[in-house]
Design an enzyme around this catalytic site. Structure first.
Site, PDB file in Angstrom:
ATOM      1  CG  HIS A   6      11.325  22.468  24.290  1.00 19.07           C
ATOM      2  ND1 HIS A   6      12.556  21.906  24.563  1.00 19.07           N
ATOM      3  CD2 HIS A   6      10.436  21.786  25.030  1.00 19.07           C
ATOM      4  CE1 HIS A   6      12.387  20.912  25.424  1.00 19.07           C
ATOM      5  NE2 HIS A   6      11.107  20.821  25.721  1.00 19.07           N
ATOM      6  CG  ASN A  64       7.912  13.386  26.395  1.00 11.24           C
ATOM      7  OD1 ASN A  64       7.302  12.409  26.802  1.00 11.24           O
ATOM      8  ND2 ASN A  64       8.677  14.110  27.198  1.00 11.24           N
ATOM      9  CG  HIS A  98      15.387  19.775  28.236  1.00 10.28           C
ATOM     10  ND1 HIS A  98      14.630  18.844  27.585  1.00 10.28           N
ATOM     11  CD2 HIS A  98      14.722  20.047  29.382  1.00 10.28           C
ATOM     12  CE1 HIS A  98      13.562  18.565  28.302  1.00 10.28           C
ATOM     13  NE2 HIS A  98      13.593  19.276  29.399  1.00 10.28           N
ATOM     14  CB  CYS A 102      13.771   8.443  28.416  1.00 10.29           C
ATOM     15  SG  CYS A 102      14.183  10.137  28.876  1.00 10.29           S
ATOM     16  CD  GLU A 128      15.882  18.598  22.214  1.00 12.15           C
ATOM     17  OE1 GLU A 128      15.181  17.947  23.009  1.00 12.15           O
ATOM     18  OE2 GLU A 128      16.075  18.259  21.041  1.00 12.15           O
ATOM     19  CB  CYS A 140      15.604  10.490  21.447  1.00 11.83           C
ATOM     20  SG  CYS A 140      14.179  10.531  22.515  1.00 11.83           S
ATOM     21  CG  HIS A 151       9.403  20.266  30.810  1.00 10.86           C
ATOM     22  ND1 HIS A 151       9.883  21.464  31.276  1.00 10.86           N
ATOM     23  CD2 HIS A 151       9.968  20.100  29.600  1.00 10.86           C
ATOM     24  CE1 HIS A 151      10.685  21.999  30.378  1.00 10.86           C
ATOM     25  NE2 HIS A 151      10.773  21.175  29.363  1.00 10.86           N
ATOM     26  CB  SER A 205       5.925  16.911  29.776  1.00  9.77           C
ATOM     27  OG  SER A 205       6.347  15.878  28.934  1.00  9.77           O
ATOM     28  CB  CYS A 212      19.866  13.436  26.928  1.00  7.92           C
ATOM     29  SG  CYS A 212      19.527  11.871  26.118  1.00  7.92           S
TER      30      CYS A 212
HETATM   31  S1  SF4 Z   1      16.511  13.046  24.177  1.00  5.86           S
HETATM   32 FE1  SF4 Z   1      15.083  11.385  24.486  1.00  5.86          FE
HETATM   33  S2  SF4 Z   1      16.195   9.960  25.813  1.00  5.86           S
HETATM   34 FE2  SF4 Z   1      17.233  11.936  25.948  1.00  5.86          FE
HETATM   35  S3  SF4 Z   1      16.287  12.990  27.712  1.00  5.86           S
HETATM   36 FE3  SF4 Z   1      15.215  13.667  25.885  1.00  5.86          FE
HETATM   37  S4  SF4 Z   1      13.457  12.269  25.754  1.00  5.86           S
HETATM   38 FE4  SF4 Z   1      14.946  11.315  27.111  1.00  5.86          FE
END
Ligand code: SF4
Length: 297
Positions: free
Chosen positions: A121, A218, A71, A12, A123, A188, A39, A216, A93
């Site tokens: 996590h 996602n 993150h 991304c 984030e 996102c 990750h 990871s 981000c």
């Molecule tokens: S928030 Fe979304 S666009 Fe931003 S780094 Fe994470 S996965 Fe990528």
């Protein structure tokens, strides 16, 4: 064997920008990244090969400059790192920033914050560390830990599947009918696009290969999403993880990839799949050749 790519896959803009920022700074000064920038082992190896160090916490940083990853981090964590004399560069981000701002806004408006995501996590730690009170829930069984509040303010880890997040929000509404529940969608756009594209891919594939780092979030969510529509879904980190026997009798193989997977790794996986496809085609040609039929009759 036909090979198709998901309409949206791979790295991304948030991860690309963070890597570019790290490389740009590393040219000018020694740099340490605080935690895994992404990750993905291939990306981390490439960063290390360019002299960038990675440290899990600020106390272990040996360079004057350290970088916060895409993150993000809490104000408290950034203050602590600055307090150690480190010059801090932020590669957070903008969509993670939006999640921070959304949570802060909900708290200011008097809502009890609930984050839908993984408690440990990086984030989610960044989103919650500055809060006096909060809850983190990932699935329905976690809802038992919630106490009734007059007002719930819900946001999500940016990489959670939006359908699951919406389901959790409606479960909270059902469970606490007397509470006011305010939801801010902080998932996102790149995650939404990849999830939707993965669903479409899984519906049209006999086998799906999901490429991404073992840690990871996602990527693992993409595996789960694809598994709802395709019974043969395999998670690999790179081409070396593929096995020829996964594709016997397969007519369509789909490729999906997490938001930290580099294009080069996706290309290598596709090339290896094409090689499997050629081998399978040659094998079929040999078996159906008139002479081979005579020989086996
Ligand atoms: S928030 Fe979304 S666009 Fe931003 S780094 Fe994470 S996965 Fe990528």
């Amino acid at each position: 064997m036909k090979i198709i790519r998901a309409a949206h896959l791979g790295m991304c803009f948030g991860v690309r920008d963070a890597i570019a920022l790290a490389l740009q700074h590393a040219k000018e000064r020694p740099l340490t990244i605080l935690g895994e920038l992404v990750h993905n082992e291939a990306v981390l190896t490439s960063l290390r090969s360019q002299g960038i160090r990675i440290a899990p916490q600020p106390e272990l940083v040996e360079t004057p400059t350290a970088m916060i990853t895409a993150h993000g981090a809490s104000e408290r964590a950034i203050k602590r790192a600055r307090g150690l004399g480190l010059n801090i560069i932020e590669a957070t981000c903008p969509l993670v920033d939006f999640a921070h701002l959304s949570v802060a806004k909900l708290v200011r408006a008097g809502y009890h914050p609930v984050i839908i995501g993984k408690r440990d996590h990086v984030e989610v730690r960044g989103l919650t560390e500055d809060l006096a009170e909060y809850d983190v829930v990932l699935d329905e069984k976690d809802l038992d830990t919630l106490k009734e509040r007059a007002r719930f303010g819900i946001a999500a880890q940016t990489t959670q599947p939006i359908e699951k997040v919406r389901h959790m929000v409606s479960m909270i509404r059902q469970r606490f009918p007397n509470s006011e529940v305010q939801f801010t969608d902080t998932v996102c756009q790149p995650t939404k696009q990849r999830q939707l594209a993965a669903l479409d891919l899984a519906r049209n594939s006999d086998v799906v290969i999901v490429i991404g780092g073992a840690n990871s979030n996602n990527t693992r969510e993409l595996v789960t999403t694809c598994g709802r529509y395709c019974s043969r879904v395999f998670h690999v980190q790179d081409a070396a993880g593929l096995r020829a026997d996964w594709f016997f009798g397969t007519s369509t193989v789909g490729i999906a990839a997490g938001t930290s997977t580099p294009d080069a790794v996706i290309d290598e996986v596709e090339e290896r799949l094409e090689a499997f496809a050629r081998e399978a085609a040659e094998c079929t040609t040999e078996l159906t050749h008139p002479l081979s039929l005579v020989a086996t009759a």
